[in-house]
Design an enzyme around this catalytic site. Structure first.
Site, PDB file in Angstrom:
ATOM      1  N   HIS A   1      32.509  48.361  31.554  1.00 56.79           N
ATOM      2  CA  HIS A   1      31.239  47.680  31.318  1.00 56.79           C
ATOM      3  C   HIS A   1      30.715  47.877  29.896  1.00 56.79           C
ATOM      4  CE1 HIS A   1      30.220  47.448  35.902  1.00 56.79           C
ATOM      5  NE2 HIS A   1      31.311  46.774  35.560  1.00 56.79           N
TER       6      HIS A   1
ATOM      7  N   HIS B   1      40.502  42.592  38.106  1.00 60.06           N
ATOM      8  CA  HIS B   1      40.446  42.032  39.451  1.00 60.06           C
ATOM      9  C   HIS B   1      41.835  41.737  40.001  1.00 60.06           C
ATOM     10  CE1 HIS B   1      35.975  40.821  39.861  1.00 60.06           C
ATOM     11  NE2 HIS B   1      36.102  41.867  39.057  1.00 60.06           N
TER      12      HIS B   1
END
Length: 733
Positions: free
Chosen positions: A265, A95
């Site tokens: 993920h 992020h």
């Protein structure tokens, strides 16, 4: 005298710019703040501090060991999922870097901006304030030798290593900023996660849906896409369209997009085990005693198994702290259905969990949970192109590992510019095309005597100061300090796509480059064409100054080299095209609705110029006559074009001239003699703003005053050299 004691609200009104600053009273006022962001007094270090030198004293092996130890040192105040902070730090690093957008180079992890608003309080960055607090003991230990910017992305890279993944490498070298980057336009919305598609035109149905430039995320407060689906609607096919566009805006192709989704993920989980309304405000609205820690969760303990972040709840794989291929095995082995998380968010769960795919709970021993996917995950098997790549990765785990390593490396480093800026022992030897490589300089640098000979040869060609200056400017002004791309080094002005850019064609730079190349070939020196172009600009400036009665020498430092077409990523370089350039009074038709004077400030910021340097360069280049196109005389406020004078400023603020717009858009203006009414000059918005804006007029008046030309000339030269050397990272590390 009043004895009224101001209330806290009244006191805030006196000191808060958003309530009583100039922007409040005059919202359309030209804002020059972005040109003052690097004020030395904002930096807690001394003026002599250089991060590169401080970092050289850091032991990277020791740092790696400290970060590794932190990964499994679960803290009671914020327990680690499965006893490992690795997935948490991966998300933090992703992020931090993932805000990068290719269109204007803004965002990314290169400045440590995640520490400040608005990023520190974006909904998508929920609870990452805890990740940064977990890293504080390491930052404290290394102090100035390790920037927050480097630490925030290194922690995620190291996290992958601790969970069995071999990364491509890592480059340090990100220096911190000390205030929010207020110039970044993150979107038009006035609320987080607004659902009105304000930043889009077109529709999903006919495939015309397009995100507004230069944005790269689907909603205010998100890094990429809404994990529940577009506007929270669980539609995987539409989510795929959003994923493709947002990742492309961040410089990623389809393979890199799938690799990052699958690889990222593979680790960790989503958090939403409780009611969404139990979560308090973000860090920027936290109360004083909360010490900048936000998103206080009132549900049960609010920690560990009760954590609420995105609102989705669950892990993607049964082995969430280990690098393996179980993400793809999980998603391909099940039939999926939409369900609601405990927080009420839309997520996908298996209709029936098959043996071997139950996920051990992150905190409760013995509990098993079903694997969970979000809309972007489902897009990997719904979209035909993503599905094809996902199947390939499932069948070839080694290919996935290699491409994820490269995509992750690109994600973390894309905003750092060429690899020459990277520091540390973990920088890989392989240089990739997206890093805008240039060859290493071979042989001795040209001597002062050789430079003098080359300068005379350039003068003897008969090329004008205007031609030489415009060509050097065209080569160097592509630089943008947001991601350190562009600039004169590499001489890419002679390569695609730059050779076909409208402004370069109008400027006739090809002819000038051809003559400079001939001088280079006949010189019997090691000088590059990139150096010749910059040297030619120096000669042009000296010629223009001399014709105005100033004997100056423009500083020139050789050492640039020439890139090849194979070293140039054409699609990525297309983003560097100057579709507007106030310094050459150029604006492509219908390129943007933003007023030209605001674009001028943005261009000056990209070139790392101060306001006085910006003004001197624009005014000086106008006096020399450097406008795009042969018949463009806007802003040439002088009777002696070709000379480096202060005539632009003298004549601009002369009260004997009356200005009026020539069209309803007020893009061009005519200046008439106040007495006779005769036309004296024509101008654009970027010309007149130096007389209309109070801050710029203050500078213009000093340059126009008697004796002011020497001040203008000094700032012109310093600004010129800065533009020519912005990409000389070897000179200002």
């Amino acid at each position: 005298m009043s004895d009224h004691k101001p209330t806290r609200r009244e006191w805030g009104a006196r000191t808060t710019p958003s309530l009583q600053g100039n922007e409040h009273w005059w919202p359309d006022q030209l804002n020059l703040n972005v040109l003052h962001q690097k004020h030395p007094d904002a930096n807690p270090f001394s003026e002599s501090f250089r991060y590169g030198k401080a970092f050289a004293q850091l032991n990277v092996d020791e740092l790696s060991a400290d970060v590794d130890a932190l990964m499994t040192d679960s803290q009671d105040w914020w327990p680690a999922d499965w006893g490992h902070y690795g997935p948490f730090f991966i998300r933090m690093s992703w992020h931090a870097a993932g805000t990068y957008r290719a269109l204007d180079g803004r965002g990314g992890g290169g400045t440590g901006a995640q520490r400040f608003a608005p990023l520190n309080s974006w909904p998508d960055n929920g609870n990452l304030d805890k990740a940064r607090r977990l890293l504080w003991p390491i930052k404290k230990k290394y102090g100035e030798k390790l920037s927050w910017a480097d630490l925030l992305v290194f922690a995620g890279n190291r996290a992958l290593e601790t969970m069995g993944f071999k990364t491509f490498g890592f480059g340090f070298g990100r220096a911190d900023i000390w205030a929010p980057e207020d110039d970044i336009y993150w979107g038009p919305e006035n609320e987080w996660l607004g659902d009105k598609d304000e930043r889009y035109t077109g529709s999903f149905e006919d495939g015309s849906r397009v995100l507004d430039n230069p944005l790269a995320a689907v909603q205010m407060g998100l890094i990429y896409v809404n994990p529940e689906g577009p506007n929270g609607v669980p539609d995987a096919a539409k989510s795929a369209m959003d994923v493709r566009e947002t990742f492309a805006r961040m410089g990623m192709n389809d393979r890199e997009t799938v690799a990052l989704t699958v690889g990222g993920h593979t680790f960790g989980k989503m958090h939403g085990n409780g009611p969404a309304d139990a979560v308090g405000g973000a860090p920027e609205e936290a109360k004083l005693h909360e010490m900048g820690v936000g998103w206080a969760n009132k549900h049960e303990t609010g920690l560990g198994e009760y954590t609420i972040t995105s609102g989705l709840e669950g892990a993607w794989t049964p082995t969430p702290t280990k690098w393996d291929n179980t993400y793809l095995e999980t998603i391909f082995s099940h039939e999926w259905q939409v369900k609601k998380s405990p927080a009420g968010a839309n997520q996908w769960e298996p209709v029936e969990v098959k043996d071997g795919f139950w996920v051990p709970d992150a905190h409760v021993e013995g509990r098993k949970n079903p694997p969970v996917m979000n809309a972007a995950d489902m897009a990997m098997i719904v979209d035909p192109d993503y599905l094809k790549i996902s199947k390939e990765y499932r069948e070839n785990p080694d290919v996935l590992a290699d491409e994820f390593a490269r995509a992750w490396y690109k994600l973390l480093h894309r905003d750092m510019g060429p690899s020459a800026r990277y520091l540390g022992p973990q920088v890989p030897e392989e240089v990739l095309v997206w890093q805008d490589p240039v060859p290493k300089h071979e042989g001795p640098l040209v001597s002062d005597e050789q430079i003098a000979t080359l300068k005379q040869a350039i003068t003897d060609t008969g090329l004008t100061a205007k031609q030489l200056i415009e060509t050097a400017w065209a080569s160097a002004c592509t630089y943008r300090q947001t991601d350190h791309r562009g600039g004169a080094n590499g001489a890419r002005i002679r390569l695609e796509p730059q050779t076909g850019w409208d402004i370069n064609v109008r400027g006739g730079v090809a002819e000038v480059i051809d003559q400079l190349d001939k001088i280079k070939g006949a010189s019997n020196t090691t000088i590059s064409l990139a150096d010749m172009i910059v040297l030619g600009g120096s000669v042009g400036v000296e010629m223009a100054a001399k014709s105005a009665g100033h004997d100056i020498t423009v500083p020139f430092t050789p050492g640039r080299t020439d890139a090849t077409q194979e070293m140039t990523e054409v699609d990525a370089h297309a983003y560097l095209e100057p579709r507007h350039d106030a310094f050459r009074n150029y604006m492509q038709e219908q390129s943007t609705p933003i007023p030209a004077e605001h674009l001028m400030i943005d261009r000056a910021f990209m070139l790392n110029l101060s306001a006085p340097q910006m003004a001197a360069l624009l005014g000086g280049m106008r006096a020399i006559g450097i406008n795009a196109g042969d018949n463009n005389t806007d802003g040439i406020f002088t009777q002696r074009p070709g000379q480096l004078t202060n005539d632009f400023f003298v004549n601009l603020i002369d009260m004997g001239t009356v200005w009026e717009p020539v069209d309803e858009d007020e893009g061009r203006f005519i200046g008439r003699d106040r007495k006779s009414g005769e036309t004296k000059w024509t101008a654009t918005r970027v010309d007149l703003v130096y007389g209309s804006n109070s801050q710029l007029r203050a500078i213009a008046e000093e340059y126009a005053a008697d004796g002011g030309e020497r001040h203008m000339l000094h700032k012109f030269i310093s600004g010129w050299v800065k533009v020519m050397e912005n990409d000389r990272f070897d000179l200002h590390r």
